[in-house]
Write a protein that holds these residues in place. Sequence first.
Motif, short mmCIF file in Angstrom:
data_model
loop_
_atom_site.label_atom_id
_atom_site.label_comp_id
_atom_site.label_asym_id
_atom_site.label_seq_id
_atom_site.Cartn_x
_atom_site.Cartn_y
_atom_site.Cartn_z
N THR A 2 2.05 6.48 0.69
CA THR A 2 2.15 5.04 0.51
C THR A 2 2.36 4.37 1.86
O THR A 2 3.28 4.73 2.60
N PRO A 3 1.51 3.40 2.23
CA PRO A 3 1.68 2.72 3.52
C PRO A 3 3.05 2.05 3.60
O PRO A 3 3.55 1.50 2.62
N THR A 4 3.65 2.10 4.79
CA THR A 4 4.98 1.50 4.95
C THR A 4 4.91 -0.01 5.12
O THR A 4 5.86 -0.71 4.78
N ASN A 5 3.80 -0.50 5.64
CA ASN A 5 3.65 -1.95 5.82
C ASN A 5 2.78 -2.50 4.71
O ASN A 5 1.59 -2.22 4.64
N ARG A 6 3.39 -3.27 3.83
CA ARG A 6 2.65 -3.84 2.71
C ARG A 6 2.65 -5.37 2.81
O ARG A 6 2.74 -6.08 1.80
N THR A 7 2.57 -5.84 4.06
CA THR A 7 2.51 -7.27 4.31
C THR A 7 1.22 -7.57 5.08
O THR A 7 0.42 -6.68 5.35
N THR A 135 3.96 -10.67 15.88
CA THR A 135 3.92 -9.22 16.07
C THR A 135 3.09 -8.58 14.97
O THR A 135 2.67 -9.24 14.02
N THR A 136 2.90 -7.28 15.08
CA THR A 136 2.24 -6.51 14.04
C THR A 136 3.25 -5.84 13.11
O THR A 136 2.88 -5.06 12.24
N GLU A 137 4.53 -6.14 13.30
CA GLU A 137 5.57 -5.60 12.42
C GLU A 137 5.45 -6.19 11.02
O GLU A 137 4.84 -7.25 10.84
N PRO A 138 6.02 -5.54 10.00
CA PRO A 138 6.01 -6.13 8.66
C PRO A 138 6.56 -7.55 8.69
O PRO A 138 7.55 -7.83 9.39
N VAL A 139 5.94 -8.43 7.93
CA VAL A 139 6.28 -9.85 7.97
C VAL A 139 7.61 -10.10 7.27
O VAL A 139 7.84 -9.64 6.15
N HIS A 171 -3.92 -1.29 -1.01
CA HIS A 171 -4.75 -0.36 -0.27
C HIS A 171 -5.53 0.48 -1.28
O HIS A 171 -4.91 1.09 -2.17
N LEU A 172 -6.85 0.55 -1.17
CA LEU A 172 -7.65 1.41 -2.03
C LEU A 172 -8.03 2.69 -1.28
O LEU A 172 -8.07 2.71 -0.04
N ASN A 173 -8.32 3.75 -2.03
CA ASN A 173 -8.71 5.01 -1.41
C ASN A 173 -9.98 4.88 -0.58
O ASN A 173 -10.23 5.67 0.32
#
Length: 303
Positions: A2-7, A135-139, A171-173
């Motif tokens: 599961t991706p850690t950034n979901r923003t 930044t590219t950090e989670p929002v 996110h899709l496969n």
Amino acid sequence: MTPTNRTLTAIDGIKVGHATDTTARTGCTVILCPEGATAGVDVRGAAPGSRETEAIRPGRLIQKVHAILLTGGSAFGLDAAGGVVQYLEEKGVGFPAGTVRVPIVPAAVIFDLHVGDARVRPDREMGYQACVNATTEPVAMGTVGAGTGATVGKAPGVTPASGGVGSACRHLNSGLIVVALVVVNALGNVVNPTTGEIVAGGKENGCFVDITERLLDASITSWTNTTIGVVATNATLSVAEATRVAEMAHDGMARAIRPSHTMFDGDTLFTLATGTHTGSSVNTIGILAAEVVAEAIVNAVTL
């Protein structure tokens, strides 16, 4: 995994920055895409405040934008776009026009003047600072940036709840990513799209009020609203297709805000497509866009 950034910053090439004035309860949020992204827009509310939306309609010269600004301050807050333009020009980013480059920065506003200090609005300096903060950090979500003075659930005699900024991602496969960032400042209440249960909204005597029922009273007037946001995808889209995705994304707003798209809202959604993924249909992207918009709206008032 599961991706850690979901923003919204889960999309490569996109940065997000907030500038927040907690004292005056206003702010702005910038979405930077300096390499350029295909854009679309759809306005469903009857009281919008915006900048450069006509420039990104299908059939226009402009094919890509370099940032989107979401801001408080009503029409006054559009001044903050000048700071975003200045920042991008200093970085050499923009549409080539002879000896200069002109950054393309569409913008939309919410009305938050009645919440904090109405004399303080996002300005050029605040727009520039939001870019510096990007930044590219989670929002960061909640009452921050453009969502600092946002509220939801409004009618005479009703105490509104705090709105805010929310984001959600799919996110899709296949590699497709579709993400939304929404600033929730609605006339209506925010509801769980599955159950219809109110999760944030106006209260009277400690109990949630059905704003839809209150609107049946023709005497209600409220101009302190508007939900705005961005749907971003790594898919390859034309301007017309990006516009269609923005149109489909509004279904998510209607699911999570009741009522939405009223005469007192300026509901506006942008689409950004960075074009690093191919092979996904507009149907797939639009369906996911509606889902992440609805989820982002709930996240704005619960996270």
